[in-house]
Scaffold this active site. Structure first.
Site, PDB file in Angstrom:
ATOM      1  N   ASN A   9      -1.311  -0.800  -2.145  1.00  0.00           N
ATOM      2  CA  ASN A   9      -0.508  -1.966  -2.512  1.00  0.00           C
ATOM      3  C   ASN A   9      -1.098  -3.183  -1.800  1.00  0.00           C
ATOM      4  O   ASN A   9      -0.995  -3.293  -0.582  1.00  0.00           O
ATOM      5  CB  ASN A   9       0.944  -1.711  -2.075  1.00  0.00           C
ATOM      6  CG  ASN A   9       1.809  -2.940  -2.169  1.00  0.00           C
ATOM      7  OD1 ASN A   9       1.448  -3.925  -2.799  1.00  0.00           O
ATOM      8  ND2 ASN A   9       2.976  -2.886  -1.534  1.00  0.00           N
ATOM      9  N   TRP A  10      -1.726  -4.062  -2.578  1.00  0.00           N
ATOM     10  CA  TRP A  10      -2.393  -5.212  -1.962  1.00  0.00           C
ATOM     11  C   TRP A  10      -1.419  -6.322  -1.559  1.00  0.00           C
ATOM     12  O   TRP A  10      -1.831  -7.320  -0.951  1.00  0.00           O
ATOM     13  CB  TRP A  10      -3.450  -5.775  -2.925  1.00  0.00           C
ATOM     14  CG  TRP A  10      -4.703  -4.960  -3.000  1.00  0.00           C
ATOM     15  CD1 TRP A  10      -5.011  -3.856  -2.257  1.00  0.00           C
ATOM     16  CD2 TRP A  10      -5.823  -5.191  -3.867  1.00  0.00           C
ATOM     17  NE1 TRP A  10      -6.253  -3.377  -2.602  1.00  0.00           N
ATOM     18  CE2 TRP A  10      -6.780  -4.176  -3.591  1.00  0.00           C
ATOM     19  CE3 TRP A  10      -6.123  -6.138  -4.843  1.00  0.00           C
ATOM     20  CZ2 TRP A  10      -7.995  -4.114  -4.259  1.00  0.00           C
ATOM     21  CZ3 TRP A  10      -7.341  -6.063  -5.506  1.00  0.00           C
ATOM     22  CH2 TRP A  10      -8.264  -5.060  -5.214  1.00  0.00           C
ATOM     23  N   HIS A  96       9.970  -1.494  -3.763  1.00  0.00           N
ATOM     24  CA  HIS A  96       9.363  -1.735  -2.453  1.00  0.00           C
ATOM     25  C   HIS A  96      10.372  -2.477  -1.560  1.00  0.00           C
ATOM     26  O   HIS A  96      11.074  -3.373  -2.017  1.00  0.00           O
ATOM     27  CB  HIS A  96       8.075  -2.554  -2.589  1.00  0.00           C
ATOM     28  CG  HIS A  96       7.294  -2.556  -1.323  1.00  0.00           C
ATOM     29  ND1 HIS A  96       7.638  -3.359  -0.253  1.00  0.00           N
ATOM     30  CD2 HIS A  96       6.235  -1.828  -0.918  1.00  0.00           C
ATOM     31  CE1 HIS A  96       6.810  -3.125   0.746  1.00  0.00           C
ATOM     32  NE2 HIS A  96       5.943  -2.192   0.363  1.00  0.00           N
ATOM     33  N   GLU A 165       8.983   6.107   1.768  1.00  0.00           N
ATOM     34  CA  GLU A 165       8.572   5.007   2.646  1.00  0.00           C
ATOM     35  C   GLU A 165       9.786   4.437   3.370  1.00  0.00           C
ATOM     36  O   GLU A 165      10.545   3.648   2.819  1.00  0.00           O
ATOM     37  CB  GLU A 165       7.873   3.913   1.829  1.00  0.00           C
ATOM     38  CG  GLU A 165       7.350   2.787   2.697  1.00  0.00           C
ATOM     39  CD  GLU A 165       6.336   1.904   1.984  1.00  0.00           C
ATOM     40  OE1 GLU A 165       5.163   2.306   1.945  1.00  0.00           O
ATOM     41  OE2 GLU A 165       6.708   0.846   1.471  1.00  0.00           O
ATOM     42  N   GLY A 171       4.234  -1.911   8.259  1.00  0.00           N
ATOM     43  CA  GLY A 171       3.683  -3.006   9.071  1.00  0.00           C
ATOM     44  C   GLY A 171       3.616  -2.706  10.556  1.00  0.00           C
ATOM     45  O   GLY A 171       3.597  -3.624  11.376  1.00  0.00           O
TER      46      GLY A 171
END
Ligand code: PGA
Length: 256
Positions: A9-10, A96, A165, A171
Site C-alpha cells: 500500500n503506497w 484501512h 491489521e 507505522g
C-alpha cells in the site's frame, strides 16, 4: 496450500516518475519470482493508470486504496469503484484504518463499499483488526466480520483477500508480536467459518499488515496460518518488496 499473497500500500506517496522507476527496478530484482504468488500494489489514484499500464504482462496486479460508497457523480473529490476499474484497478482495499479514522468510515460504510467493489468487478481486500492493543481480538473480529460481510455469499467471500491489521501496529518500528498475529489470524478464520463454512474459511488468504519489513518476514512466516504479508512504507522500496517476495516463496510453496 493457498497461493501466497503480498499487498503493498503506497498510501499518499509516489509520483509518476517514482512509479516508473519503481517498476523498472522491481522487475529487474524480482526476475519473475512474483509470478508464483499474488502481488498487489495499491498506488495513489494519480498513479493507478500508469501502474496498470506498466504492469501489463508482468506479475504485478493493481489495486485502489479506497473507493467511494456512492455511485452517482455528485461527490466532488471522490473516486467510484467503476472509475477505479476503468483505469485498470483489479483490487481495492476496504477499511484501512487511516481511512476509517480520517473519513469516519464505520463497518457499515465498509459493507456498502464492499458491494460497490463487487458490482464494479473489483476484488476487495478487507482490512480488519482491533483499534487498541487492549481490545479483545476474537470478539472484535467476530463483530467486524458479521457487520461487514453480512450480505455476502461464500462465493463472493472466496474472491476476497483479508489483511489482519491492528491499528496500533501501523507505522511502528516493529510489527505486532507473532503470538498476537496468530491469535488475530485464527480468530478471523474462525469468524469466517462461523458465517460461511469451513470450505470458504480454508480457501481465503489472510495476511498480516502493520510495520512489516523484509528483516522480520522470516520470523512472521513461521506462523503457518499466515498466507503472506502486507507492507506500507517498505512497499515503496523495490528492493524491500523483491526481498519480501523471496522470503515468502522460501516459506510457502505456491499453487499454480
Ligand atoms: P506500515 O503500513 O507498513 O508503514 O506500518 C501498513 C499499513 O498502513 O497498511
Amino acid at each position: 496450500m493457498r497461493r501466497p499473497l503480498i499487498v503493498a500500500n503506497w498510501k499518499m506517496a509516489m509520483t509518476l516518475a517514482e512509479t516508473r522507476s519503481f517498476v523498472q527496478q522491481f522487475l529487474a530484482l524480482d526476475q519473475g519470482r512474483s509470478a508464483h504468488l499474488d502481488l498487489i500494489i495499491c498506488p495513489p489514484y494519480t498513479a493507478l493508470a500508469e501502474l496498470a499500464h506498466l504492469s501489463r504482462n508482468t506479475p504485478i496486479q493493481v489495486g485502489a486504496q479506497d473507493i467511494s460508497a456512492h455511485t452517482d457523480p455528485a461527490h466532488t473529490g471522490q473516486i467510484s469503484a467503476a472509475l477505479a476499474a476503468d483505469v485498470g484497478a483489479q483490487w481495492v482495499l476496504i477499511g484501512h484504518w487511516e481511512i476509517r479514522r480520517e473519513r469516519g468510515d464505520t463497518p457499515s460504510t465498509m459493507r456498502v463499499k464492499l458491494h460497490r467493489a463487487l458490482e464494479a468487478g473489483l476484488r476487495p481486500i478487507l482490512l480488519l483488526g482491533e483499534a487498541e492493543r487492549t481490545d479483545p481480538v476474537p470478539t472484535t473480529l467476530r463483530h467486524l466480520v458479521s457487520a461487514v460481510l453480512q450480505d455476502c455469499t461464500p462465493e463472493e467471500v472466496n474472491t476476497m483477500g483479508f489483511i489482519y491489521e491492528p491499528a496500533w501496529a501501523i507505522g511502528q518500528a516493529q510489527s505486532a508480536p507473532t503470538e498476537h498475529i496468530h491469535t488475530g489470524v485464527q480468530a478471523l478464520r474462525e469468524a469466517i467459518t462461523q458465517h460461511f463454512g469451513q470450505q470458504t474459511a480454508e480457501s481465503i488468504r489472510i495476511i498480516y499488515g502493520g510495520s512489516v519489513t523484509p528483516d522480520q518476514a522470516d520470523n512472521l512466516l513461521t506462523l503457518p496460518s499466515l498466507d503472506g504479508l502486507g507492507m506500507g512504507r517498505k512497499g515503496r522500496d523495490p528492493a524491500a518488496l523483491a526481498a519480501l517476495v523471496q522470503h515468502i516463496l522460501s516459506h510457502r510453496t505456491a499453487r499454480p
